[in-house]
Design an enzyme around this catalytic site. Sequence first.
Site, PDB file in Angstrom:
ATOM      1  N   GLY A 139       0.799  -1.214   0.000  1.00  0.00           N
ATOM      2  CA  GLY A 139       0.000   0.000   0.000  1.00  0.00           C
ATOM      3  C   GLY A 139       0.831   1.263   0.000  1.00  0.00           C
ATOM      4  CD  GLN A 168      -3.620  -6.437  -3.620  1.00  0.00           C
ATOM      5  OE1 GLN A 168      -3.496  -5.290  -4.032  1.00  0.00           O
ATOM      6  NE2 GLN A 168      -3.086  -6.824  -2.486  1.00  0.00           N
ATOM      7  CB  THR A 223      -3.760   0.914   0.617  1.00  0.00           C
ATOM      8  OG1 THR A 223      -2.627   1.012   1.479  1.00  0.00           O
ATOM      9  CG2 THR A 223      -4.718   2.049   0.923  1.00  0.00           C
ATOM     10  CB  CYS A 224      -1.013  -3.692   2.077  1.00  0.00           C
ATOM     11  SG  CYS A 224       0.085  -2.429   2.734  1.00  0.00           S
ATOM     12  CG  PHE A 225      -3.833  -6.871   2.459  1.00  0.00           C
ATOM     13  CD1 PHE A 225      -2.833  -7.709   2.003  1.00  0.00           C
ATOM     14  CD2 PHE A 225      -3.702  -6.305   3.711  1.00  0.00           C
ATOM     15  CE1 PHE A 225      -1.735  -8.002   2.792  1.00  0.00           C
ATOM     16  CE2 PHE A 225      -2.603  -6.590   4.512  1.00  0.00           C
ATOM     17  CZ  PHE A 225      -1.612  -7.437   4.047  1.00  0.00           C
TER      18      PHE A 225
END
Length: 633
Positions: free
Chosen positions: A297, A562, A581-583
């Site tokens: 993210g 993603q 946000t990373c995922f």
Amino acid sequence: VVGKSTPTEREALRGVGVASALAGTQFSVVLTKAGKVYSFGQERMLGITENFATNNTVPQLVPDLSEHTIVQIDVGSEHVVALSDTGEVFTWGINNEGQLGVGHTNPVAGVVAVRSLSDKGIRQVAAGKCHSSFWTASPENRPCATSSTQLGLPSHVPSEYRQLQGMDLKLVRSRLQVLSYFSDTVYGSWRLLTYDPGTRDLPHLNNPLNSSHVRAVLAPRVHMLPSMRAIGRTMVQGRTYGPQITVHRLAQPDKPAQPIFTQISEQVVKLPSPDLRLPSRAWKIKLIGEGADDAGGVFDDTITEMCGELENSVVPLLCSTPNRAASTGQNRDQFLVNPDSSSPESLQHYRFLGILLGVAVRTRKPMDIHLAPSVWKRLVSLPLTTQDIESVDSLFVSSIKSLSNIDRSGITSESFDSVKPIERYHIQNSNGTLAPIVPGGEDIKLTFSNRRVFALQALRSRVEESDAQIEAILEGLASIIPVPLFRFMTAEALEQWVCGKPEIDLALLQKIVRYRDMDRTHYLVEWFWRIMNRFSNDDRVAMMRFVSGRSRLPTDIADVSQRFQIMKTDKSKDGLPTAQTCFFQLRLPDYTSESVMEEKLRYAIHNCRSIDMDNYMLARNVDNGQLLDDGII
């Protein structure tokens, strides 16, 4: 096995009669002429249960397939598909995207038979990165792309294709077949063509690849297939992120923070190019003095911030089109390369800009950058025309044309000095700076007799004013992706490849969504999509930035790396939503009504545009005495 720089024979395979050998991510499989399969490498990829596994560094027979004769095998990034002589399909490996074809995404141990294909007569199999494909036709009998059986014949021309209205549909289909055959011919011979951007061995008029009209009729596969093959072969495997880059975003009392673009650029341009050719994060960001850990993210968020810095003149590499300043003509919301930024330091920054464009392609995460069409044309080595200059500076081209044809207005050599717009051979460049159009131009007087020479030189000056900057961008691009293959691409194709779609496509977003702790019939999910339908595109872009750190989606759903996740949390009712946000994950608390949910969403996406859990993370880090790697953004 210790890595070796020269080919080494595997003793365990000596004399077995190898038919094919394939390699995935940290594992390999071998198919023998007798139809047996051997595997070695990462244990979970061997297709061998723990009871049978012995030494994963030595090729071992896959026992579950010992009673079958395998005729074809293929590997993806982390899975394997195999086809037996009786048409049975077997798979093993990672199943997080359902690539094993067993009807779910749960982990699977050992080799499994794909029962749903047992009666389909499968005759060919293939594996992609996270997907599998199966054909009922053998390779030699599969219809080719130019076969008439592959083209339909609609009953009428759809209304949106106005120029085709009234045309004979059979003639249209025949022309399409000819164009498809032309594309196949070019694709089959692309290795023999000249497409090095730096060569001038073929004059423009004699080189069809220098024509945007020729490139426009080539099928996308002509440039995409060689490009993706080159990218795949040069991809760094087995690593989730590249070198660590430090960023100071927080200003000190006696020292303001440098632009993020400048900080990252100064570190990245010193790195070996191969280290940046990763499929996800080309580098890992460490935010000094902030608690967030980069699990993807922060990388995405800083890319978006750098795009903002470029377009807000925080970093003076780009300038607005003159049409914007004059409030006339096209492309007023686009940006040009700044011809005044030509110092060695600036050229290094342009090289980093090229690296960013290349990373956007490799990671399949589009950049929200609005370069003018003429910039994209330069990057694909297409020559600029007067129309291209006019599309960004219509007043300049109009004045040049008027000057060249000033005699038609009754102006003579005697009256020219009283009306001429400029005294010397210099003009304003795209950034508004007065610059000579030829060496020593400030000493050459503009006259009635040399006005047309002046006009030609002025146009050429505009075309060439940013040559050094474009070369630096291309140098950075070429270190990440195969720039020579751009010679098959149109400017529009490269822009879409790098930037994706400017509009957030809800249909695409709904195809890649995954729900946790609820399903699509849950009232929160139904409310969310109704709200998204009411949102303007600016609101949807803000939502994308909130949940992913990026502002755009790829053009092709296959390039979405993603899945978008929506999950329900146990936080207090009617609270603000949160995101990781990373995922690519949105977390929704319960809401009493759709209107309350919309109000909270709007507030969050427009007021929480940066990392929002730093104090929480820092407190945990202090308590635990270390930086926790849980990727919360």
